[in-house]
Design a protein around this motif. Structure first.
Motif, PDB file in Angstrom:
ATOM      1  N   UNK A 170      96.493  15.992 -18.814  1.00 53.71           N
ATOM      2  CA  UNK A 170      94.777  16.316 -18.705  1.00 53.71           C
ATOM      3  C   UNK A 170      94.187  14.943 -19.029  1.00 53.71           C
ATOM      4  N   UNK A 187      99.667  15.685 -22.176  1.00 49.88           N
ATOM      5  CA  UNK A 187      98.760  17.259 -21.700  1.00 49.88           C
ATOM      6  C   UNK A 187      98.835  16.964 -20.423  1.00 49.88           C
ATOM      7  N   UNK A 219      83.324  16.620 -19.351  1.00 47.30           N
ATOM      8  CA  UNK A 219      82.247  16.519 -20.288  1.00 47.30           C
ATOM      9  C   UNK A 219      80.954  15.676 -19.681  1.00 47.30           C
ATOM     10  N   UNK A 245      92.814   4.216 -30.863  1.00 42.30           N
ATOM     11  CA  UNK A 245      93.689   5.378 -30.852  1.00 42.30           C
ATOM     12  C   UNK A 245      94.523   5.119 -29.687  1.00 42.30           C
ATOM     13  N   UNK A 268      86.639   3.522 -30.603  1.00 45.00           N
ATOM     14  CA  UNK A 268      87.472   4.435 -31.096  1.00 45.00           C
ATOM     15  C   UNK A 268      88.708   4.921 -30.146  1.00 45.00           C
ATOM     16  N   UNK A 309      89.363  13.896 -27.257  1.00 45.20           N
ATOM     17  CA  UNK A 309      90.270  13.293 -28.046  1.00 45.20           C
ATOM     18  C   UNK A 309      91.090  14.316 -28.708  1.00 45.20           C
ATOM     19  N   UNK A 310      90.442  15.286 -29.329  1.00 51.44           N
ATOM     20  CA  UNK A 310      90.989  16.449 -30.032  1.00 51.44           C
ATOM     21  C   UNK A 310      91.845  17.198 -29.182  1.00 51.44           C
ATOM     22  N   UNK A 311      91.381  17.318 -27.794  1.00 49.77           N
ATOM     23  CA  UNK A 311      92.345  18.037 -27.022  1.00 49.77           C
ATOM     24  C   UNK A 311      93.738  17.053 -26.550  1.00 49.77           C
ATOM     25  N   UNK A 312      93.698  16.032 -27.142  1.00 52.50           N
ATOM     26  CA  UNK A 312      94.720  15.028 -26.568  1.00 52.50           C
ATOM     27  C   UNK A 312      94.910  14.889 -25.208  1.00 52.50           C
ATOM     28  N   UNK A 361      84.801  12.740 -28.715  1.00 55.16           N
ATOM     29  CA  UNK A 361      85.457  13.579 -29.702  1.00 55.16           C
ATOM     30  C   UNK A 361      86.384  14.521 -29.443  1.00 55.16           C
ATOM     31  N   UNK A 362      85.783  15.382 -28.696  1.00 59.68           N
ATOM     32  CA  UNK A 362      86.357  16.520 -27.817  1.00 59.68           C
ATOM     33  C   UNK A 362      87.693  16.321 -27.190  1.00 59.68           C
ATOM     34  N   UNK A 407      89.397  17.409 -17.665  1.00 64.81           N
ATOM     35  CA  UNK A 407      88.601  18.008 -18.550  1.00 64.81           C
ATOM     36  C   UNK A 407      87.181  17.212 -18.375  1.00 64.81           C
ATOM     37  N   UNK A 411     103.106  20.545 -24.386  1.00 64.45           N
ATOM     38  CA  UNK A 411     102.036  19.423 -24.903  1.00 64.45           C
ATOM     39  C   UNK A 411     102.307  19.081 -26.370  1.00 64.45           C
ATOM     40  N   UNK A 412     102.164  19.753 -26.869  1.00 66.29           N
ATOM     41  CA  UNK A 412     102.265  19.841 -28.507  1.00 66.29           C
ATOM     42  C   UNK A 412     103.486  18.891 -28.886  1.00 66.29           C
ATOM     43  N   UNK A 427     100.322  24.643 -23.722  1.00 66.42           N
ATOM     44  CA  UNK A 427     100.035  24.170 -24.825  1.00 66.42           C
ATOM     45  C   UNK A 427     101.332  23.875 -25.458  1.00 66.42           C
TER      46      UNK A 427
END
Lengths: 348, 348
Positions: free
Chosen positions: B63, B61, B97, B141, B137, B114-117, B111-112, B95, B55-56, B52
């Motif tokens: 992923x 990531x 979905x 991005x 979208x 993307x939020x998880x980068x 959305x999820x 990941x 990645x930040x 984490x």
DNA sequence: TTGAAAGCGCTAACAG
DNA sequence: CTGTTAGCGCTTTCAA
């Protein structure tokens, strides 16, 4: 031109990032008015939370790791589907790793999931895992671990399995109730627990119904179509008046089915048949195959529920380091699926 | 008692965190000696990277997000398996979905992810997606997006599909080569592109072989077993001397198979049959069903490769904002699978 | 009820 | 080749 952050929102409203963060997370200490204002501004600025930053700080990712042999196997695909459904409803997402039945990949998978700081791991153990060190390490790191289907009691992890003994018992009893009297069983390698359990279920169902257990009517195969054909041939040659077979897996049953069809034996009628596993092909073979369903989706849901419980326990700070209570083990009831292959009379 | 960090390692060796980080990442500017030392110490202290934090900081990531209708569908389970295999080999994780064919969940999924980068998204579009805003979208991005199977050209994303036209052509030509002369087709709803493509393949194969296209031999069903039965009945009642059927999907073929069997029609012999999709049951029905394989695993692998290319392009900083080049579209060759249902002579 | 300050663990300029 | 410094974007005490 980069992503909007809580700083941007704070600046816009002349407030602080911390207030924004709290508002966005519905923290009780923020007034309804500011919450509304902040949320609106967030929307306007097209803000999206950076989950990495959030997770790094908070220590929670809301991601659970799933470790399975392969999503290419129908059973596991269905379990994953079950897990994902409930997980999503609870705000969790799924990081998927496949071991391909390889111990090496399994170790790698656990390692990766841990590095990604998943909140928990739900796993089904690979066939050839040499040892369980990687799973012990998960426990040591206090990451909730739940096992399903391919479990190991020694790990002391909560788990969910289907009752193989009961399924076999149900299958056998179904044949008995249909009126079959000489019921054979094609089993699998006995060192694998589930096959032995199924054998026991078969034996006990016969005994409970005051029927004789004839060793000549039990074959030990290697669970494949080929082995099913071969075992069927052997059983037939014994000439024991066998009139039904309970096969340890649908593939085995299929092999037997193919053999009998080739020999011109009527099914059902001359020989009844039931399998185990409810494989995707079993409704479509001729005759359609009666079988035992293992409820994969349900299994996934229960596994996730166990994970939630483990999380709750962890949050409650059950400090007693090593709780003496046995880990919870959910044993699902298998479901009998009656199709053409096992019924004595023509179906209504 | 908490996890060891690079600080701990640095302290242990009287060096700095940055040196440790570089050493662990095999940065060229660190001497072999220190690398060795640091790596050993890391091992001793049982260090694991916190992905984490990494990645930040780095913005990557490793992923990739996968968005599919359901892992419970054999085809998608196989694709995911294919993706995961290559992804792992390239240091990426997955990941997952599932949209459950729901537009709402699909939006949530994007959305999820993307939020998880996630570094990229590989998706197969849900049947009832109301619009494609969420995918636009993703593009906005600048997150690499790859589509497979259920694609939309308007999105301008690289994609991988199977050549439905060609598959249908191959299936039909196979029947022709077997010697069938009155070949019928059971199609599906024509507003769905793949079904129309398959119809065209069928028609063209007949034409190319100087055979007449008889509208009476074409049925438009709704791709289900039921619809297969019904269409088969209608075709037979036309009494056109039909001697073979190419069905738009294996389930449709299965329905037809069941009907003919019920009517005591020999297959192959009186009527030959081929399906499309290579469903898991098709090898096991009687007669085993000839079909067209869509190469799901291969599709997954290609999709991941496209993602890698997109990443490379992004890294190379293809600045021209909106590149005018058409996005790459990989069209996989379908594979003809010959089984019992279509062969004229008894198989060797 | 809000804000200031600190820091999760790591990487990446840059300077030495 | 190594170390210093700064900060990714967020949450969370703690003080106001």
């Amino acid at each position: 031109m980069s992503r909007t952050t809580i700083h941007d929102i704070a600046k816009e409203l002349n407030t602080s990032p911390s207030t924004v963060s709290k508002a966005l997370n519905d923290h009780p200490s923020i007034s309804a008015a500011t919450k509304k204002l902040i949320k609106e501004t967030a929307q306007n600025l097209n803000y999206r939370q950076n989950r990495l930053a959030s997770s790094l700080r908070s220590g929670r990712t809301n991601i659970i790791g799933i470790l399975i042999p392969s999503s290419d196997i129908g059973f596991f695909g269905a379990v994953v589907h079950g897990i994902e459904k409930v997980a999503r409803a609870n705000g969790y997402n799924i990081l998927l790793f496949q071991s391909n039945e390889t111990g090496e990949y399994e170790v790698e998978g656990v390692e990766t999931l841990l590095q990604t700081s998943v909140d928990g791991i739900i796993a089904s153990i690979a066939k050839d895992t040499p040892n369980l060190d990687h799973f012990y390490y998960v426990k040591k790191r206090k990451v909730p671990l739940v096992l399903f289907d391919r479990t190991k009691d020694e790990l002391g992890a909560p788990s969910v399995v289907v009752d193989d003994y009961k399924g076999a018992f149900m299958a056998t009893e179904h044949l008995i109730q249909q009126g079959y009297t000489q019921i054979a069983h094609i089993s699998g390698p006995q060192h694998i627990k589930i096959f032995n359990d199924r054998l026991c279920g078969y034996v006990d169902a016969l005994k409970m119904n005051n029927m004789e257990v004839d060793e000549d009517l039990i074959q030990y195969g290697r669970n494949s179509i080929e082995s099913g054909r071969f075992s069927a041939e052997r059983l037939l040659s014994r000439n024991k008046g066998m009139d039904a077979i309970f096969a340890v897996e649908d593939f085995t049953a299929l092999g037997a089915l193919q053999y009998f069809k080739q020999e011109g034996i009527k099914m059902p009628g001359e020989i009844g048949m039931i399998g185990f596993g409810n494989e995707s092909f079993s409704p479509y073979v001729t005759p359609s195959l009666s079988t035992i369903d293992q409820q994969p989706a349900r299994m996934g849901e229960e596994a996730f529920t166990l994970f939630l419980e483990a999380m709750a326990k962890k949050a409650a700070g059950t400090e007693e380091t090593e709780l003496v209570t046995e880990p919870k083990k959910i044993i699902l009831d298998p479901v009998l699926i009656v199709r053409e292959s096992s019924v004595m009379t023509v179906m209504a």
